[in-house]
Design a protein around this motif. Structure first.
Motif, PDB file in Angstrom:
ATOM      1  N   ASP A 311       0.810  -1.215   0.000  1.00 41.54           N
ATOM      2  CA  ASP A 311       0.000   0.000   0.000  1.00 41.54           C
ATOM      3  C   ASP A 311       0.846   1.270   0.000  1.00 41.54           C
ATOM      4  OD1 ASP A 311       1.067  -0.052   2.538  1.00 41.54           O
ATOM      5  OD2 ASP A 311      -0.866  -0.078   3.589  1.00 41.54           O
ATOM      6  N   GLY A 312       2.164   1.115  -0.146  1.00 45.17           N
ATOM      7  CA  GLY A 312       3.053   2.267  -0.171  1.00 45.17           C
ATOM      8  C   GLY A 312       3.383   2.844   1.184  1.00 45.17           C
ATOM      9  N   GLN A 313       2.880   2.246   2.264  1.00 49.81           N
ATOM     10  CA  GLN A 313       3.100   2.789   3.596  1.00 49.81           C
ATOM     11  C   GLN A 313       3.518   1.736   4.612  1.00 49.81           C
ATOM     12  OE1 GLN A 313       3.198   5.914   4.392  1.00 49.81           O
ATOM     13  NE2 GLN A 313       2.477   6.702   2.438  1.00 49.81           N
ATOM     14  N   HIS A 314       3.183   0.475   4.381  1.00 44.34           N
ATOM     15  CA  HIS A 314       3.411  -0.562   5.387  1.00 44.34           C
ATOM     16  C   HIS A 314       4.893  -0.884   5.557  1.00 44.34           C
ATOM     17  CE1 HIS A 314       1.804  -3.958   7.821  1.00 44.34           C
ATOM     18  NE2 HIS A 314       3.027  -4.417   7.593  1.00 44.34           N
ATOM     19  N   TRP A 343       5.124 -15.123  -6.652  1.00 44.29           N
ATOM     20  CA  TRP A 343       4.702 -13.834  -6.093  1.00 44.29           C
ATOM     21  C   TRP A 343       3.942 -13.008  -7.126  1.00 44.29           C
ATOM     22  CZ3 TRP A 343       4.224 -11.346  -1.560  1.00 44.29           C
ATOM     23  CH2 TRP A 343       4.141  -9.952  -1.556  1.00 44.29           C
ATOM     24  N   LYS A 344       4.513 -12.846  -8.321  1.00 43.62           N
ATOM     25  CA  LYS A 344       3.957 -12.175  -9.493  1.00 43.62           C
ATOM     26  C   LYS A 344       3.834 -10.657  -9.371  1.00 43.62           C
ATOM     27  CE  LYS A 344       1.374 -16.166 -11.185  1.00 43.62           C
ATOM     28  NZ  LYS A 344       2.496 -16.525 -12.060  1.00 43.62           N
ATOM     29  N   LYS A 345       3.572 -10.167  -8.188  1.00 37.18           N
ATOM     30  CA  LYS A 345       3.285  -8.743  -8.020  1.00 37.18           C
ATOM     31  C   LYS A 345       4.565  -7.904  -7.979  1.00 37.18           C
ATOM     32  CE  LYS A 345      -0.464  -7.408  -6.474  1.00 37.18           C
ATOM     33  NZ  LYS A 345      -1.665  -6.755  -7.020  1.00 37.18           N
ATOM     34  N   PHE A 348       8.551  -4.334  -3.194  1.00 40.22           N
ATOM     35  CA  PHE A 348       8.685  -3.138  -2.360  1.00 40.22           C
ATOM     36  C   PHE A 348      10.051  -2.511  -2.650  1.00 40.22           C
ATOM     37  CE2 PHE A 348       6.085  -6.324  -0.343  1.00 40.22           C
ATOM     38  CZ  PHE A 348       5.018  -5.647   0.221  1.00 40.22           C
ATOM     39  N   PRO A 349      10.170  -1.224  -2.973  1.00 36.84           N
ATOM     40  CA  PRO A 349       9.215  -0.143  -2.791  1.00 36.84           C
ATOM     41  C   PRO A 349       8.502   0.304  -4.056  1.00 36.84           C
ATOM     42  CG  PRO A 349      11.356   0.822  -3.115  1.00 36.84           C
ATOM     43  CD  PRO A 349      11.529  -0.673  -3.272  1.00 36.84           C
ATOM     44  N   ALA A 350       8.334  -0.568  -5.042  1.00 37.05           N
ATOM     45  CA  ALA A 350       7.622  -0.167  -6.255  1.00 37.05           C
ATOM     46  C   ALA A 350       6.173   0.212  -5.966  1.00 37.05           C
ATOM     47  CB  ALA A 350       7.672  -1.300  -7.290  1.00 37.05           C
ATOM     48  N   ASP A 351       5.680  -0.172  -4.786  1.00 38.65           N
ATOM     49  CA  ASP A 351       4.313   0.181  -4.388  1.00 38.65           C
ATOM     50  C   ASP A 351       4.200   1.591  -3.835  1.00 38.65           C
ATOM     51  OD1 ASP A 351       5.834  -0.649  -2.096  1.00 38.65           O
ATOM     52  OD2 ASP A 351       3.974  -0.815  -0.953  1.00 38.65           O
ATOM     53  N   ALA A 352       5.302   2.314  -3.735  1.00 40.01           N
ATOM     54  CA  ALA A 352       5.292   3.632  -3.103  1.00 40.01           C
ATOM     55  C   ALA A 352       4.459   4.634  -3.890  1.00 40.01           C
ATOM     56  CB  ALA A 352       6.722   4.149  -2.954  1.00 40.01           C
ATOM     57  N   SER A 376      -1.281  -1.771  -6.899  1.00 38.64           N
ATOM     58  CA  SER A 376      -0.948  -1.743  -5.469  1.00 38.64           C
ATOM     59  C   SER A 376      -2.149  -2.269  -4.696  1.00 38.64           C
ATOM     60  CB  SER A 376      -0.612  -0.317  -5.024  1.00 38.64           C
ATOM     61  OG  SER A 376      -1.761   0.509  -5.130  1.00 38.64           O
ATOM     62  N   ASP A 377      -1.955  -2.594  -3.435  1.00 37.40           N
ATOM     63  CA  ASP A 377      -3.052  -3.158  -2.653  1.00 37.40           C
ATOM     64  C   ASP A 377      -4.188  -2.157  -2.470  1.00 37.40           C
ATOM     65  OD1 ASP A 377      -3.950  -5.509  -0.941  1.00 37.40           O
ATOM     66  OD2 ASP A 377      -4.097  -3.866   0.514  1.00 37.40           O
ATOM     67  N   ASP A 378      -3.873  -0.862  -2.506  1.00 38.59           N
ATOM     68  CA  ASP A 378      -4.918   0.151  -2.372  1.00 38.59           C
ATOM     69  C   ASP A 378      -5.442   0.625  -3.722  1.00 38.59           C
ATOM     70  OD1 ASP A 378      -2.358   1.234  -2.724  1.00 38.59           O
ATOM     71  OD2 ASP A 378      -2.898   3.134  -1.816  1.00 38.59           O
TER      72      ASP A 378
END
Length: 468
Positions: A311-314, A343-345, A348-352, A376-378
């Motif tokens: 989610d860019g924060q966890h 994993w495929k996704k 971290f930190p590409a979710d930032a 991203s998860d969000d």
């Protein structure tokens, strides 16, 4: 460090492309210092600090402050250094050594050889939490220097000034900026990686403007130029300038080479190293961070990240990366190479938030199977953009031109072009430049979780910034 390619396709790609770095480590040596543990301490506040936001020159360079002023950005409490009072109390604890700090996250990384040594830390009133992030293995691979070729050989025609690297820049339509005289001059790029093998010896690198090198790993290297050549190849895509053979995407930019990854272990402590390196890059006035590192699973699988954390924060590393735009820095990060794995996704930190996470395409502009996917998860679009990652022309630690696979090499292509783009409009903010890059991409109107906003067109991005 994120894998260059998925294990499932390793055998095929080894046959098709030369991977020099795979044979770098020779033999095993005992882990330096014996059995070691690293713990991340999260502090409650910054009370007792002598520093003040009214006197930022005491902890930030003039270039860093000017970058903020130019973009109308205010300093905040995250910019203040950690409390010396707290640090002294921690350092006084028997058997505890401070090895890394993050003022943005208010965290301290400490080293102990006996886990019992950290127990007194729990009773300190200003310590909110204590978590183990590293346990040393018994042994690690020993690093050795490569021999370097005396000259740079082109495999094709030298009629094109860009030589072997022509496709790197052409896929994102970047030549126009170079033709207009924008090749990154005046811009500072911090390269966060695991090593920069032979950058000091490779003839093609002799004209690269290197401002400095610094090691943020707890177990310091004797020489960053004898560590892994992943950073060498990343740097080459941006910085090399050998006419007719190889020209990178930002050959006139200035570079800081920062070691933020221990290539022989994999642990959450590397997120602490990365955060410290990013904060250093801010402090010395870097404009852009290019990082081809990513994390999600570790040697100790009980510490592995989970999907819901994207989610860019966890994650500590993602939380740090999400702050960079508010400091006026553009962060470009590889998306990851797990598309064919379990994993495929994205890593971290590409979710930032507010960064450019870069996936990989081939020369036909088709996404590669190994390139990690979003969102991203969000629910944000990830990856952000795409660039050539199958195969990217690089220069390896032996000083030889290589065809490399991975989002690791797509990301610095974009980072170099961002340096050139920002040079054209230095009055623009980091977020404005990032937005222009996304808007220029060929999938901007219909983004998805595989291709993101698509392949950017830097001539179009230049025109977008001019119009605005």
């Amino acid at each position: 460090m994120q894998k260059y390619i998925s294990i499932a396709c390793l055998a095929f790609l080894m046959a098709a492309f030369p991977f020099s770095a795979l044979a770098q480590d020779e033999g095993e040596v005992k882990f330096p210092g014996g059995k070691t543990f690293l713990f991340r301490l999260t502090l409650a506040d910054k009370n007792g600090s002598p520093y003040s936001l009214q006197h930022p020159e005491e902890f930030l360079s003039e270039k860093s402050l000017e970058r903020r002023r130019r973009q109308g950005l205010q300093l905040d409490s995250t910019d203040l250094p950690l409390s010396p009072k707290y640090l002294n109390r921690i350092a006084e604890t028997k058997g505890v050594e401070i090895v890394s700090k993050s003022k943005w996250n208010n965290t301290v990384l400490v080293l102990v050889h006996d886990r019992a040594s950290v127990r007194p830390i729990h009773s300190l009133s200003f310590v909110k939490s204590v978590e183990r992030v590293f346990t040393s293995p018994d042994s690690i691979s020993a690093a050795v220097r490569y021999l370097v070729k005396d000259d740079l050989e082109s495999h094709g025609s030298s009629e094109d000034d860009y030589g072997e690297a022509a496709e790197n820049i052409d896929l994102v339509n970047g030549r126009k900026l170079h033709e207009l005289g924008f090749m990154g001059r005046g811009m500072t790029v911090a390269v966060l990686d695991g090593g920069f093998m032979n950058v000091d010896r490779i003839p093609a690198m002799k004209n690269v403007s290197i401002e400095g090198v610094k090691d943020f790993v707890a177990f310091k290297s004797d020489d960053l130029y004898m560590e892994h050549d992943h950073g060498t190849r990343v740097l080459s895509t941006m910085a090399v300038n050998v006419k007719g053979i190889f020209i990178g995407t930002a050959p006139e930019a200035h570079y800081w080479l920062l070691r933020a990854e221990d290539t022989r272990t994999e642990s959450p402590a590397e997120e602490d190293y990365w955060s410290a390196a990013a904060e250093f890059a801010d402090s010395i006035g870097a404009d852009i961070i290019s990082s081809s590192l990513g994390f999600q699973d570790f040697d100790d699988h009980s510490l592995d990240h989970k999907y819901h954390e994207l989610d860019g924060q966890h994650a500590l590393i993602s939380r740090t990366a999400s702050m960079l735009s508010s400091k006026g820095i553009i962060h470009v990060n590889s998306a990851g190479n797990d598309g064919m794995g379990t994993w495929k996704k994205i890593n971290f930190p590409a979710d930032a938030h507010d960064i450019l996470a870069v996936g990989a395409v081939n020369s036909k502009r088709i996404n590669t199977a190994f390139s990690s996917v979003g969102p991203s998860d969000d629910g944000r679009v990830k990856p952000d953009v795409m660039a050539l990652g199958s195969a990217t022309a690089t220069i390896n630690g032996r000083g030889k031109i290589n065809n490399d696979m991975g989002t690791s090499f797509a990301a610095p292509i974009i980072a170099g072009m961002v340096a050139c783009l920002w040079q054209t409009a230095p009055q623009k903010t980091a977020t404005e430049v990032v937005r222009a890059v996304r808007m220029s991409a060929d999938n901007y109107d219909t983004p998805n979780n595989i291709f993101g906003y698509g392949i950017p067109d830097f001539t179009k991005a230049y025109n977008i910034l001019k119009e605005k």
